[in-house]
Motif scaffolding. Structure first.
Motif, PDB file in Angstrom:
ATOM      1  N   LEU A  30       0.841  -1.207   0.000  1.00 23.45           N
ATOM      2  CA  LEU A  30       0.000   0.000   0.000  1.00 23.45           C
ATOM      3  C   LEU A  30       0.874   1.255   0.000  1.00 23.45           C
ATOM      4  O   LEU A  30       0.630   2.192  -0.761  1.00 23.45           O
ATOM      5  N   ASN A  31       1.924   1.264   0.831  1.00 21.60           N
ATOM      6  CA  ASN A  31       2.840   2.422   0.847  1.00 21.60           C
ATOM      7  C   ASN A  31       3.401   2.676  -0.539  1.00 21.60           C
ATOM      8  O   ASN A  31       3.455   3.807  -1.005  1.00 21.60           O
TER       9      ASN A  31
ATOM     10  N   SER B  40      -7.541  10.318  -2.687  1.00 24.96           N
ATOM     11  CA  SER B  40      -7.743   9.061  -1.958  1.00 24.96           C
ATOM     12  C   SER B  40      -7.356   7.911  -2.878  1.00 24.96           C
ATOM     13  O   SER B  40      -7.675   7.921  -4.071  1.00 24.96           O
TER      14      SER B  40
ATOM     15  N   THR C 231      -2.238  17.226   6.814  1.00 18.15           N
ATOM     16  CA  THR C 231      -2.761  17.813   8.051  1.00 18.15           C
ATOM     17  C   THR C 231      -3.964  18.727   7.849  1.00 18.15           C
ATOM     18  O   THR C 231      -4.829  18.814   8.714  1.00 18.15           O
TER      19      THR C 231
ATOM     20  N   ALA D 254       7.478   5.617  15.043  1.00 14.20           N
ATOM     21  CA  ALA D 254       8.043   4.732  14.015  1.00 14.20           C
ATOM     22  C   ALA D 254       8.627   5.561  12.869  1.00 14.20           C
ATOM     23  O   ALA D 254       8.087   6.592  12.498  1.00 14.20           O
TER      24      ALA D 254
ATOM     25  N   GLY E 184       5.843   5.551   6.560  1.00 17.52           N
ATOM     26  CA  GLY E 184       5.961   4.535   5.502  1.00 17.52           C
ATOM     27  C   GLY E 184       5.813   5.137   4.115  1.00 17.52           C
ATOM     28  O   GLY E 184       6.614   4.861   3.210  1.00 17.52           O
ATOM     29  N   ILE E 185       4.802   5.971   3.930  1.00 16.07           N
ATOM     30  CA  ILE E 185       4.573   6.565   2.611  1.00 16.07           C
ATOM     31  C   ILE E 185       5.635   7.620   2.307  1.00 16.07           C
ATOM     32  O   ILE E 185       6.218   7.650   1.220  1.00 16.07           O
TER      33      ILE E 185
ATOM     34  N   ALA F 269       8.694  11.103   7.423  1.00 11.31           N
ATOM     35  CA  ALA F 269       9.463   9.927   7.854  1.00 11.31           C
ATOM     36  C   ALA F 269       8.607   8.679   8.075  1.00 11.31           C
ATOM     37  O   ALA F 269       9.087   7.686   8.600  1.00 11.31           O
TER      38      ALA F 269
ATOM     39  N   LYS G  68      14.237  11.459  12.902  1.00 12.24           N
ATOM     40  CA  LYS G  68      13.480  11.299  11.656  1.00 12.24           C
ATOM     41  C   LYS G  68      14.159  12.078  10.523  1.00 12.24           C
ATOM     42  O   LYS G  68      14.266  11.596   9.392  1.00 12.24           O
TER      43      LYS G  68
ATOM     44  N   TYR H 127      -3.795  14.608   1.366  1.00 15.56           N
ATOM     45  CA  TYR H 127      -4.053  13.162   1.409  1.00 15.56           C
ATOM     46  C   TYR H 127      -4.482  12.683   2.793  1.00 15.56           C
ATOM     47  O   TYR H 127      -4.628  11.492   3.031  1.00 15.56           O
TER      48      TYR H 127
END
Ligand SMILES: NC(=O)c1ccc[n+]([C@@H]2O[C@H](COP(=O)([O-])OP(=O)(O)OC[C@H]3O[C@@H](n4cnc5c(N)ncnc54)[C@H](OP(=O)(O)O)[C@@H]3O)[C@@H](O)[C@H]2O)c1
Length: 329
Positions: A125-126, A269, A219, A321, A154-155, A152, A179, A240
């Motif tokens: 998905l990322n 999306s 955001t 993460a 996954g995407i 920082a 990060k 997004y």
């Protein structure tokens, strides 16, 4: 089979690990023996009961949105995948992947090309969202510039790598030095801590006062309108997510009154591909090619055994993460 499942929606403490029945593929499904399992935001939404789009049945709900592994059994209506194929799975149901085996309809199972192992695709998905944001939504190409904050994850870490291998100038920010260091390591041209430095100042200075061609924003909220001030002429802001709440109006008026800059805003999306299987597969093929050539190496934050799914979700919820959290059965 072993699986991570929930009996009630809630925090990571709801996750149980134990024996569940091995799924049996329907006529149009593929049974996959998972070798690597991705953990990400969609899993948080399902686990906490905050995904409004997917109907879920409790108790005994195996969570998990994505994985990669080996096709073990295929239903009689499956055409493009055969047992033994290496595959990546993006479950449209949002469930089933936190397990040794999972069953998915053919359109959500993507065959991996030669040279790409399941372990090289920890978050399909990322990869696909990153590719879509850069090239379908952003339409960025060599020589263009982009700015992404909170980069920082996954995407974000995937976008930085894909953009750099495509000749795009990358300005990236994050909330702490650790990060930021990873973003630099991944090749971003300009990196800064958005809590300490002024975003507008840095983006303008990194683009010789012109502004970024695309600003990626997850955001929204009341800060959104100000971002047009450091967007280039013909540039676009791509929203997004709305982590800080709905974009504050009057956005449209802001854009119209700046007509001499010809700027735009796009809301994105991944569901735009729901009925565009060919395009989604073609995008996936391009992502896998970048992986095969070594131009993109998904940045892995931590690899947990599946039995520690609860700890993996605690890390996911902590916001600390960097890159992708993965598990293996
Ligand atoms: N539109 C779509 O179709 C689509 C599809 C998938 C995901 N998404 C969205 O894309 C974003 C990135 O996804 P991901 O899987 O890469 O997530 P992730 O790995 O959890 O990374 C999210 C990053 O966002 C930053 N962030 C900024 N504000 C935050 C907040 N209020 N709470 C938590 N994190 C915040 C964090 O970095 P800092 O600490 O540096 O701020 C974090 O590194 C998410 O917002 C996700 O919901 C959108």
């Amino acid at each position: 089979m072993k699986a991570a499942y929930i009996n009630s929606f809630g925090g990571p403490e709801q996750i149980q690990y134990g024996d569940m029945p091995k799924p049996v593929p329907a006529a149009d499904e593929i049974l996959v023996r998972n070798r690597i399992i991705g953990v990400g935001k969609p899993d948080f939404l399902v686990r906490s009961g905050n995904d409004p789009y997917l109907a879920k049945s409790l108790p005994g709900l195996i969570i998990g949105n994505e994985s990669a592994g080996i096709a073990e059994e295929v239903g009689p209506e499956v055409k493009g995948i055969k047992p033994g194929d290496k595959v990546a799975v993006l479950n449209a149901t949002g469930c089933g992947s936190h397990a040794e085996y999972s069953c998915s309809k053919e359109q959500y199972v993507i065959k991996l090309p030669d040279g790409v192992e399941p372990e090289m695709v920890p978050g399909v998905l990322n990869l696909q969202v990153a590719y879509a944001l850069l090239f379908d939504a952003g339409r960025l190409g060599e020589g263009d510039s982009m700015y992404i904050s909170g980069a920082a994850g996954g995407i974000g870490t995937t976008m930085v790598q894909m953009a750099k291998t495509s000749g795009i100038r990358v300005i990236a920010s994050a909330s702490n030095e650790e990060k930021c260091a990873v973003l630099e390591q991944l090749g971003a041209d300009t990196v800064f801590n958005y809590k300490e430095k002024d975003e507008k100042e840095i983006v303008l200075s990194a683009t010789n006062g012109v502004g970024a061609d695309v600003i990626y924003d997850q955001t929204a909220g009341k800060e959104l309108a100000g971002k047009f001030d450091y967007l280039a002429d013909f540039g676009q802001i791509i929203l997004y997510n709305w982590l800080n709440g709905s974009p504050e109006l009057p956005q449209l008026e802001t854009i119209v009154k700046r007509a001499w800059h010809a700027q735009a805003i796009r809301s994105f999306s991944f569901h735009v591909y729901d009925n565009k299987l060919e395009r989604r597969l073609s995008n996936a093929a391009k992502c896998f090619d970048m992986i095969r050539r070594g131009n993109v190496r998904p940045y892995v934050c931590k690899d947990f055994p599946l039995e520690e799914a609860r700890a993996a979700h605690e890390l996911l919820d902590s916001g600390s993460a960097i890159g992708k959290i993965i598990m293996h059965p």
